[in-house]
Design a protein around this motif. Structure first.
Motif, PDB file in Angstrom:
ATOM      1  N   GLU A 181      -2.119  11.920 -17.192  1.00 47.65           N
ATOM      2  CA  GLU A 181      -1.773  10.556 -16.770  1.00 47.65           C
ATOM      3  C   GLU A 181      -0.975  10.582 -15.467  1.00 47.65           C
ATOM      4  OE1 GLU A 181       1.362   7.289 -18.405  1.00 47.65           O
ATOM      5  OE2 GLU A 181      -0.159   7.935 -19.850  1.00 47.65           O
ATOM      6  N   GLU A 182      -0.009  11.490 -15.379  1.00 46.04           N
ATOM      7  CA  GLU A 182       0.836  11.574 -14.178  1.00 46.04           C
ATOM      8  C   GLU A 182       0.050  12.098 -12.978  1.00 46.04           C
ATOM      9  OE1 GLU A 182       4.973  12.245 -16.713  1.00 46.04           O
ATOM     10  OE2 GLU A 182       3.826  13.959 -15.988  1.00 46.04           O
ATOM     11  N   GLU A 183      -0.920  12.979 -13.224  1.00 48.51           N
ATOM     12  CA  GLU A 183      -1.744  13.472 -12.117  1.00 48.51           C
ATOM     13  C   GLU A 183      -2.592  12.341 -11.551  1.00 48.51           C
ATOM     14  OE1 GLU A 183      -4.904  15.148  -9.828  1.00 48.51           O
ATOM     15  OE2 GLU A 183      -5.234  14.200 -11.782  1.00 48.51           O
ATOM     16  N   ASN A 184      -3.152  11.505 -12.411  1.00 47.32           N
ATOM     17  CA  ASN A 184      -3.909  10.335 -11.956  1.00 47.32           C
ATOM     18  C   ASN A 184      -3.013   9.344 -11.213  1.00 47.32           C
ATOM     19  OD1 ASN A 184      -6.368  11.195 -13.040  1.00 47.32           O
ATOM     20  ND2 ASN A 184      -5.961  10.266 -15.037  1.00 47.32           N
ATOM     21  N   TYR A 185      -1.787   9.188 -11.715  1.00 46.34           N
ATOM     22  CA  TYR A 185      -0.819   8.290 -11.083  1.00 46.34           C
ATOM     23  C   TYR A 185      -0.485   8.777  -9.669  1.00 46.34           C
ATOM     24  CZ  TYR A 185       3.227   5.121 -10.885  1.00 46.34           C
ATOM     25  OH  TYR A 185       4.118   4.130 -10.548  1.00 46.34           O
ATOM     26  N   CYS A 186      -0.312  10.090  -9.515  1.00 45.45           N
ATOM     27  CA  CYS A 186      -0.029  10.658  -8.188  1.00 45.45           C
ATOM     28  C   CYS A 186      -1.214  10.464  -7.242  1.00 45.45           C
ATOM     29  CB  CYS A 186       0.310  12.145  -8.302  1.00 45.45           C
ATOM     30  SG  CYS A 186       2.011  12.458  -8.798  1.00 45.45           S
ATOM     31  N   ASP A 187      -2.429  10.552  -7.772  1.00 46.86           N
ATOM     32  CA  ASP A 187      -3.608  10.291  -6.940  1.00 46.86           C
ATOM     33  C   ASP A 187      -3.579   8.858  -6.409  1.00 46.86           C
ATOM     34  OD1 ASP A 187      -4.579  12.826  -7.318  1.00 46.86           O
ATOM     35  OD2 ASP A 187      -5.990  12.284  -8.911  1.00 46.86           O
ATOM     36  N   GLN A 188      -3.213   7.921  -7.278  1.00 46.61           N
ATOM     37  CA  GLN A 188      -3.113   6.522  -6.859  1.00 46.61           C
ATOM     38  C   GLN A 188      -2.006   6.342  -5.818  1.00 46.61           C
ATOM     39  OE1 GLN A 188      -2.835   3.876 -10.323  1.00 46.61           O
ATOM     40  NE2 GLN A 188      -4.014   5.340 -11.515  1.00 46.61           N
ATOM     41  N   MET A 189      -0.868   6.995  -6.044  1.00 42.13           N
ATOM     42  CA  MET A 189       0.241   6.919  -5.086  1.00 42.13           C
ATOM     43  C   MET A 189      -0.195   7.464  -3.733  1.00 42.13           C
ATOM     44  SD  MET A 189       3.632   8.008  -7.294  1.00 42.13           S
ATOM     45  CE  MET A 189       4.816   7.134  -6.259  1.00 42.13           C
ATOM     46  N   HIS A 190      -0.871   8.594  -3.757  1.00 43.31           N
ATOM     47  CA  HIS A 190      -1.332   9.243  -2.522  1.00 43.31           C
ATOM     48  C   HIS A 190      -2.197   8.286  -1.706  1.00 43.31           C
ATOM     49  CE1 HIS A 190      -4.288  11.912  -0.360  1.00 43.31           C
ATOM     50  NE2 HIS A 190      -3.138  12.382   0.097  1.00 43.31           N
ATOM     51  N   GLU A 191      -3.150   7.660  -2.357  1.00 46.11           N
ATOM     52  CA  GLU A 191      -4.073   6.761  -1.666  1.00 46.11           C
ATOM     53  C   GLU A 191      -3.368   5.519  -1.147  1.00 46.11           C
ATOM     54  OE1 GLU A 191      -7.996   3.990  -2.687  1.00 46.11           O
ATOM     55  OE2 GLU A 191      -7.381   5.562  -4.083  1.00 46.11           O
ATOM     56  N   GLN A 192      -2.555   4.892  -1.984  1.00 46.06           N
ATOM     57  CA  GLN A 192      -1.967   3.608  -1.613  1.00 46.06           C
ATOM     58  C   GLN A 192      -0.802   3.738  -0.634  1.00 46.06           C
ATOM     59  OE1 GLN A 192      -1.540   0.648  -4.770  1.00 46.06           O
ATOM     60  NE2 GLN A 192      -2.845   1.880  -6.100  1.00 46.06           N
ATOM     61  N   ILE A 193      -0.017   4.814  -0.736  1.00 45.81           N
ATOM     62  CA  ILE A 193       1.089   4.990   0.220  1.00 45.81           C
ATOM     63  C   ILE A 193       0.528   5.272   1.607  1.00 45.81           C
ATOM     64  CG2 ILE A 193       3.120   6.343   0.832  1.00 45.81           C
ATOM     65  CD1 ILE A 193       3.562   6.866  -2.147  1.00 45.81           C
ATOM     66  N   ILE A 194      -0.520   6.100   1.682  1.00 42.45           N
ATOM     67  CA  ILE A 194      -1.124   6.379   2.987  1.00 42.45           C
ATOM     68  C   ILE A 194      -1.732   5.102   3.569  1.00 42.45           C
ATOM     69  CG2 ILE A 194      -3.056   7.558   4.120  1.00 42.45           C
ATOM     70  CD1 ILE A 194      -2.356  10.044   2.573  1.00 42.45           C
ATOM     71  N   ASN A 195      -2.350   4.296   2.739  1.00 44.69           N
ATOM     72  CA  ASN A 195      -2.888   3.016   3.203  1.00 44.69           C
ATOM     73  C   ASN A 195      -1.763   2.120   3.730  1.00 44.69           C
ATOM     74  OD1 ASN A 195      -5.109   1.018   3.424  1.00 44.69           O
ATOM     75  ND2 ASN A 195      -3.946  -0.079   1.867  1.00 44.69           N
ATOM     76  N   TYR A 196      -0.615   2.146   3.057  1.00 44.93           N
ATOM     77  CA  TYR A 196       0.555   1.379   3.483  1.00 44.93           C
ATOM     78  C   TYR A 196       1.042   1.878   4.851  1.00 44.93           C
ATOM     79  CZ  TYR A 196       4.945  -1.238   2.840  1.00 44.93           C
ATOM     80  OH  TYR A 196       5.996  -2.117   2.974  1.00 44.93           O
ATOM     81  N   ILE A 197       1.057   3.206   5.021  1.00 44.77           N
ATOM     82  CA  ILE A 197       1.498   3.798   6.293  1.00 44.77           C
ATOM     83  C   ILE A 197       0.556   3.384   7.425  1.00 44.77           C
ATOM     84  CG2 ILE A 197       1.729   5.983   7.550  1.00 44.77           C
ATOM     85  CD1 ILE A 197       2.824   7.214   4.980  1.00 44.77           C
ATOM     86  N   ILE A 198      -0.744   3.353   7.142  1.00 45.51           N
ATOM     87  CA  ILE A 198      -1.710   2.935   8.162  1.00 45.51           C
ATOM     88  C   ILE A 198      -1.412   1.509   8.618  1.00 45.51           C
ATOM     89  CG2 ILE A 198      -4.148   2.360   8.548  1.00 45.51           C
ATOM     90  CD1 ILE A 198      -4.826   4.751   6.687  1.00 45.51           C
ATOM     91  N   HIS A 199      -1.040   0.634   7.677  1.00 42.50           N
ATOM     92  CA  HIS A 199      -0.648  -0.731   8.046  1.00 42.50           C
ATOM     93  C   HIS A 199       0.633  -0.715   8.893  1.00 42.50           C
ATOM     94  CE1 HIS A 199      -3.482  -2.124   4.917  1.00 42.50           C
ATOM     95  NE2 HIS A 199      -3.509  -3.232   5.627  1.00 42.50           N
ATOM     96  N   CYS A 200       1.567   0.164   8.527  1.00 40.10           N
ATOM     97  CA  CYS A 200       2.819   0.272   9.296  1.00 40.10           C
ATOM     98  C   CYS A 200       2.539   0.663  10.742  1.00 40.10           C
ATOM     99  CB  CYS A 200       3.745   1.312   8.668  1.00 40.10           C
ATOM    100  SG  CYS A 200       4.492   0.824   7.106  1.00 40.10           S
ATOM    101  N   GLU A 201       1.551   1.530  10.944  1.00 41.47           N
ATOM    102  CA  GLU A 201       1.231   1.991  12.294  1.00 41.47           C
ATOM    103  C   GLU A 201       0.635   0.885  13.155  1.00 41.47           C
ATOM    104  OE1 GLU A 201       0.384   6.749  11.491  1.00 41.47           O
ATOM    105  OE2 GLU A 201      -1.266   5.313  11.283  1.00 41.47           O
ATOM    106  N   GLN A 202       0.195  -0.214  12.512  1.00 39.14           N
ATOM    107  CA  GLN A 202      -0.317  -1.356  13.269  1.00 39.14           C
ATOM    108  C   GLN A 202       0.814  -2.235  13.797  1.00 39.14           C
ATOM    109  OE1 GLN A 202      -3.640  -1.115  13.614  1.00 39.14           O
ATOM    110  NE2 GLN A 202      -3.469   0.621  12.195  1.00 39.14           N
ATOM    111  N   LEU A 203       2.035  -2.045  13.266  1.00 40.80           N
ATOM    112  CA  LEU A 203       3.184  -2.823  13.721  1.00 40.80           C
ATOM    113  C   LEU A 203       3.671  -2.310  15.063  1.00 40.80           C
ATOM    114  CD1 LEU A 203       5.208  -2.986  10.368  1.00 40.80           C
ATOM    115  CD2 LEU A 203       3.739  -4.779  11.311  1.00 40.80           C
ATOM    116  N   SER A 204       4.567  -3.053  15.660  1.00 44.34           N
ATOM    117  CA  SER A 204       5.181  -2.610  16.908  1.00 44.34           C
ATOM    118  C   SER A 204       6.288  -1.615  16.566  1.00 44.34           C
ATOM    119  CB  SER A 204       5.766  -3.818  17.653  1.00 44.34           C
ATOM    120  OG  SER A 204       6.386  -3.412  18.851  1.00 44.34           O
TER     121      SER A 204
END
Length: 547
Positions: free
Chosen positions: A384-407
């Motif tokens: 369960e925790e390994e699957n949770y980390c996979d979700q964290m990995h995907e969504q945090i990186i997606n969040y960072i990509i949005h951050c890089e669009q900011l000034s």
């Protein structure tokens, strides 16, 4: 008339864009200092109050400060109670713009230094040093702000005979006050800036287009309209961040209700406290007195206001622990703070490190208690925790990509790139922990036997990796000094040395006719632990390059 409308639109554009440049420039040049100032907030409401005043005075936007506070509450970086004092302080800090306008806007010929100021800021942006470059952006914004004020002053200069239609609108009475109050709410909400609307009101009052009472009512209404940014920031976020926005709205609405009930005495108090007959100064004083009195009234009741917010806005329905959600909410007002978003990423990385550490602890149990109980109790959690980390990995990186669009600054961009590397390593460590758990499960299912001395050799090896992971857990999101990197290097070298020794011992057992499957599985376990150490060292190297 058409010329004046076009001048009004252009002047508002200069004013709003100038304020945005000022805010962006100061936030970028402040960088880590802004985060440290916000991190200074404690449960002490007075410290929070002065933090809110100070930051808002610097970035010239209570909206930006409040949006940051709501974002920090949403990320769990500060508590709801800690946010209250900062919200109150932000409301006081925003009055500085009105004072700048009233003191400088009408005592000097603005155009005589607005354009040179803009030029100075523009040439400062050519400097390679980021601090001066961003300060130059702020100076350009300052120049545009005054250029906009100059345009507004020209726009609202009319002949007295052309103001007949305004006399009906400004007849003394409750209706006029409430109508002016409503106009202040609506226009400020549309402009997303109480400071900009205050500048317009001050300019109109100075040019005798509106009366003192109408200007006062509009100024009061603008305080409610300014809460729109906090409301937008809280949409789709946690219950506590919604409560922070509610507190911001409550502070301004409740304060305005009191001010409207005692409207006449309140205006008399403002005039009594103002050492000038200049109506521009009087409006600025009204803004400051209103915010200060409201704060004095409400700050003793912080705990009660928090309880009211908790009563009005119920807790979020608990989501399944198996699912991870991290949504990037764009407010669309130009007041998103890169600092707030980056701190959110850091918080999520800390949470991910917690999950990986928990996985390692579960996996380590398998080395000491390699039995059916481990398979039955710990393996479902590991999966369960390994699957949770996979979700964290995907969504945090997606969040960072949005951050890089900011000034963002170059340092912030580099920091985000480092965070992606750290997240990759953490996700890989979760994979290794789960893989090690599966190997232990396989050894149990197949009934493989390890000699006691072989198991005993593994325990200190695994403990060394656990020590390395604990080191990462303590130092995550912090710049790693050379002496700590040296310690991490020594841990990595020790793990490598023990790995070579354990593999050498296993090969010797194979040569003596030991169970091939059991020995190969033993070697795989040794390799999995080494991989965890490699990823921990990779994170250490990234942290050592963090500014």
């Amino acid at each position: 008339m058409t010329d004046r409308i076009l001048l009004l639109i252009g002047s508002l554009g200069f004013l709003l864009y100038g304020m945005k440049l000022m805010s962006d420039g100061v936030q970028k040049s402040a960088g880590g200092h802004l985060k440290k100032a916000l991190g200074f907030m404690t449960g002490n409401r007075i410290i929070g109050l002065f933090t809110g005043i100070f930051i808002t005075m610097i970035i010239q936007s209570s909206g930006a400060t409040t949006v940051m506070v709501v974002s920090f509450v949403n990320a769990g970086l500060i508590t709801l109670t800690q946010s209250v004092g900062v919200i109150f302080g932000a409301n006081i800090g925003t009055t500085v713009t009105a004072w700048i306008v009233s003191i400088f806007g009408f005592n000097f010929k603005i155009s005589s230094f607005a354009i040179p100021l803009f030029g100075l800021g523009f040439f400062m942006t050519f400097v390679k040093k980021n601090g001066l470059k961003n300060l130059g952006i702020a100076v350009m914004g300052f120049g545009l702000l005054f250029l906009g004020l100059g345009g507004l002053s020209d726009c609202f200069t009319f002949n007295a005979e052309n103001l007949d239609f305004l006399e009906k609108f400004q007849k003394p009475g409750v209706f006029t006050i409430l109508l002016s109050f409503g106009i202040g709410i609506i226009i400020t909400a549309l402009m997303h800036s109480s400071s900009a609307f205050s500048a317009i009101v001050i300019t109109m009052a100075y040019n005798k287009i509106i009366t003192w009472e109408v200007a006062a009512a509009m100024t009061l209404g603008s305080n409610i309209g300014s809460t729109i940014d906090a409301i937008l920031a809280a949409l789709g976020s946690t219950s506590d961040s919604k409560r922070a926005a509610f507190i911001h709205v409550f502070f301004n609405v409740a304060g305005n209700v009191i001010a409207l009930i005692f409207f006449k005495p309140f205006l008399k108090l403002v005039l009594f406290l103002t050492p000038s007959t200049n109506i521009a100064i009087q409006i600025s004083m009204l803004h400051t007195v209103f915010k200060t009195i409201s704060t004095i009234i409400f700050i003793p009741f912080v705990n009660q206001i928090v309880k009211l917010a908790q009563f009005v806005i119920k807790d979020d329905k608990s989501n399944s622990a198996k699912e991870y959600h991290l949504d990037f909410h764009e407010i669309g007002t130009g007041k998103e703070s890169s600092a707030a978003h980056i701190l959110r990423v850091e918080k999520e990385i800390t949470n991910m490190t917690d999950v990986v550490s928990q996985m390692f602890d579960r996996m380590q149990i398998g080395f000491t208690e390699r039995n059916e109980e481990f398979v039955k109790v710990q393996m479902p959690y590991l999966e369960e925790e390994e699957n949770y980390c996979d979700q964290m990995h995907e969504q945090i990186i997606n969040y960072i990509i949005h951050c890089e669009q900011l000034s963002i600054t170059e340092d912030e961009r580099a920091g985000l790139s480092n965070m992606i590397q750290i997240i990759d390593d953490l996700e890989a460590m979760s994979d290794e922990c789960f893989a090690a758990g599966k190997l232990i499960q396989k050894s149990v299912d197949k009934g493989m036997e390890f000699k006691t001395e072989d198991t005993d050799r593994l325990i200190p090896y695994v403990e060394l990796a656990r020590q390395f992971l604990q080191f990462i857990h303590i130092n995550i999101n912090k710049p790693l000094p050379p002496e700590k990197l040296e310690f991490a290097t020594s841990l990595e070298n020790e793990i490598d040395a023990q790995r070579k020794h354990l593999k050498k011992v296993a090969r010797k057992r194979l040569e003596k006719g030991a169970d091939v499957k059991a020995e190969l599985l033993y070697i795989d376990l040794v390799r999995q632990i080494e991989k965890i150490g490699d990823h921990a060292f990779s994170i250490s190297e990234v942290l050592s390059n963090t500014k």
